[in-house]
Motif scaffolding. Structure first.
Motif, mmCIF file in Angstrom:
data_model
loop_
_atom_site.group_PDB
_atom_site.id
_atom_site.type_symbol
_atom_site.label_atom_id
_atom_site.label_comp_id
_atom_site.label_asym_id
_atom_site.label_seq_id
_atom_site.Cartn_x
_atom_site.Cartn_y
_atom_site.Cartn_z
ATOM 1 N N ASP A 137 0.303 4.070 -2.772
ATOM 2 C CA ASP A 137 0.034 5.515 -2.492
ATOM 3 C C ASP A 137 1.005 6.424 -3.079
ATOM 4 O OD1 ASP A 137 -2.096 4.400 -1.644
ATOM 5 O OD2 ASP A 137 -1.827 4.584 0.651
ATOM 6 N N ALA A 138 2.371 6.072 -2.576
ATOM 7 C CA ALA A 138 3.219 7.079 -3.073
ATOM 8 C C ALA A 138 3.511 7.182 -4.745
ATOM 9 C CB ALA A 138 4.762 6.448 -2.526
ATOM 10 N N ARG B 241 0.974 -1.176 0.035
ATOM 11 C CA ARG B 241 -0.175 0.033 0.002
ATOM 12 C C ARG B 241 0.694 1.151 -0.121
ATOM 13 N NH1 ARG B 241 -2.979 0.538 5.069
ATOM 14 N NH2 ARG B 241 -1.535 1.597 5.663
ATOM 15 N N LEU B 242 1.968 1.305 0.812
ATOM 16 C CA LEU B 242 2.696 2.544 0.794
ATOM 17 C C LEU B 242 3.470 2.776 -0.685
ATOM 18 C CD1 LEU B 242 4.614 4.465 2.285
ATOM 19 C CD2 LEU B 242 6.274 2.776 2.711
ATOM 20 N N ARG B 243 3.940 1.571 -1.322
ATOM 21 C CA ARG B 243 4.410 1.913 -2.690
ATOM 22 C C ARG B 243 3.396 2.338 -3.732
ATOM 23 N NH1 ARG B 243 6.571 -3.666 -1.739
ATOM 24 N NH2 ARG B 243 8.766 -3.494 -1.258
ATOM 25 N N THR C 297 10.209 6.352 0.309
ATOM 26 C CA THR C 297 9.070 5.220 0.459
ATOM 27 C C THR C 297 9.556 3.974 -0.395
ATOM 28 O OG1 THR C 297 8.147 5.900 -1.478
ATOM 29 C CG2 THR C 297 7.135 6.843 0.328
ATOM 30 N N ALA D 299 9.629 0.463 2.291
ATOM 31 C CA ALA D 299 8.966 -0.487 2.070
ATOM 32 C C ALA D 299 9.723 -1.977 1.792
ATOM 33 C CB ALA D 299 8.065 -0.316 0.526
ATOM 34 N N ALA E 31 2.953 3.959 7.092
ATOM 35 C CA ALA E 31 2.575 3.709 5.786
ATOM 36 C C ALA E 31 1.427 4.694 5.327
ATOM 37 C CB ALA E 31 2.350 2.143 5.504
ATOM 38 N N ARG E 32 0.681 5.105 6.161
ATOM 39 C CA ARG E 32 -0.186 6.010 5.647
ATOM 40 C C ARG E 32 0.246 7.452 5.668
ATOM 41 N NH1 ARG E 32 -5.600 3.735 5.943
ATOM 42 N NH2 ARG E 32 -5.526 1.637 6.950
#
Length: 431
Positions: free
Chosen positions: A299-300, A295-297, A332, A336, A359-360
């Protein structure tokens, strides 16, 4: 204390998020410190100890004249405003209570980064969305405490040089730096253990219904001397997140060690979440952290696409907001990968919750700062980015069941922890 009352209201999740009080500005902090110094001229002094990159003064309030010293630093991160009122509360308590000055002088750096404070413009955030509307946190090389970890000595910013000069002058047995988190719990990071601190810290957090962040991702892999009290590993220990360019062991936190001192970093939340204080083992940590890394990847990457689209229209535009947004996005991919490849042993529910928040937080911060840049330029992509910030702020608050910690509780818990750290560290130094 330089801030005023506000009426409460709720956000769309139904959670009351508006603080009863607002955070003071640097001007208000300085005015209050000046009034305190003027009221006790034989005991207190207020002096300038440096100048920021933009020419703003850095001021130090001193209470007492003993050689044994405590240094308290506020405002190292512009988006963590609780430290300012906490610093004043501790200073006023030290003036009122002579036993705290028994053989000890206290020194208070009012704001380590006044330039950054001028750019984070959310004195009374009613929700995470409002907090992010005016969000600013500088890129790592521009942060006073962290710059020594990422820059050579001849390129350190003037705020860092002023802070290290103060440490060299005072040689404090304890430096306390006041930090905070937008959403989560409270924890303490120590560069060396302070025996006895864990108990008063836990009691204070419990009294004010502030969760203790037992698995803070900021302290991943660190030993704990008690719940939420994390002791930094020695210089030879491997970093939990090798990709991050900043290593706390090279920050100004360690500068006091050359004089036999140590540093305590006291973190308090603006909004609390009970999801970060569960020490029970997570049933499937590897899979959970894999999903958070993905999710981090994702969203970034969404923010990066918006940035890439806007950059041709931003030719000639530069500044701390844009630099900070780009720097945050650059962190990021490596982070990750770190999460997936180097999970700490005995992963707890609290740690996974802390990673979830991190991560958010990173893409949201990058999006918020880029949104401010695009709004200032009246760029066509600003509305889309604004919708992203609104959605992510809302889901962050909803997922973590965010509840506002009244400002007076933030300040009281943090100030009590500062005093407890000073007293217990003084006992340890005397033995």
């Amino acid at each position: 204390m330089g801030y005023c009352g506000c009426e409460g209201r709720a956000d769309k999740t139904g959670v009351s998020l508006l603080p009863e009080l607002r955070y003071p500005t640097v001007t208000e902090l300085t005015s209050r410190a000046g009034a305190l110094a003027a009221s006790r001229p034989g005991l207190c002094t207020l002096r300038q100890v440096g100048t920021s990159r933009a020419g703003r003064p850095l001021r130090l309030l001193s209470v007492g004249h003993a050689r044994r010293a405590v240094l308290v630093v506020a405002g190292a991160h512009a988006n963590e405003p609780t430290g300012g009122p906490t610093l004043l509360a501790v200073a006023e308590r030290v003036v009122r209570e002579p036993e705290l000055r028994d053989g000890t002088s206290w020194h208070f750096l009012l704001c380590a980064d006044p330039d950054g404070a001028s750019l984070h413009v959310t004195p009374a955030p009613s929700s995470l969305l409002e907090y992010h509307r005016g969000f600013f946190r500088p890129a790592g090389p521009e942060q006073p405490e962290w710059s020594p970890a990422v820059l050579p000595p001849d390129r350190l910013p003037p705020e860092t040089r002023a802070l290290t000069r103060v440490i060299d002058e005072l040689r404090p047995y304890l430096q306390v730096t006041l930090h905070g988190t937008d959403l989560g719990g409270s924890w303490v990071q120590l560069t060396r253990d302070i025996p006895g601190l864990a108990e008063p810290f836990a009691k204070s957090a419990a009294q004010w219904h502030i969760p203790v962040e037992t698995g803070a991702s900021d302290a991943a892999g660190w030993p704990a001397s008690g719940p939420g009290v994390h002791v930094m590993p020695g210089p030879g220990a491997r970093a939990a997140y090798p990709s991050l360019p900043d290593d706390a062991r090279h920050s100004t936190w360690y500068h006091a060690h050359r004089y036999g001192g140590l540093t305590a970093v006291v973190e308090v939340p603006m909004w609390a979440s009970d999801l970060v204080d569960d020490p029970a083992p997570h049933p499937a940590p590897a899979a959970a952290i894999r999903r958070l890394a993905e999710r981090l990847r994702r969203d970034a990457a969404e923010v990066e696409l918006l940035l890439a689209d806007a950059l041709p229209r931003l030719e000639g535009v530069d500044g701390p907001l844009l630099r900070a947004a780009r720097w945050t996005l650059e962190l990021t991919p490596g982070l990750a990968s770190d999460w997936v490849h180097t999970p700490p042993a005995g992963t707890s529910m609290a740690y996974v919750g802390s990673v979830d928040a991190f991560a958010r937080r990173l893409p949201l911060r990058a999006a918020a700062m880029l949104w401010r840049v695009l709004r200032e330029q009246d760029d066509r992509a600003a509305p889309r980015l604004g919708r992203l910030v609104e959605t992510w702020s809302g889901t962050f608050a909803e997922r973590f069941r965010a509840r506002w910690v009244p400002l007076e509780h933030q300040v009281e818990h943090q100030s009590r922890t500062v005093v407890a750290a000073a007293l217990h560290a003084r006992e340890g130094a005397a033995r």
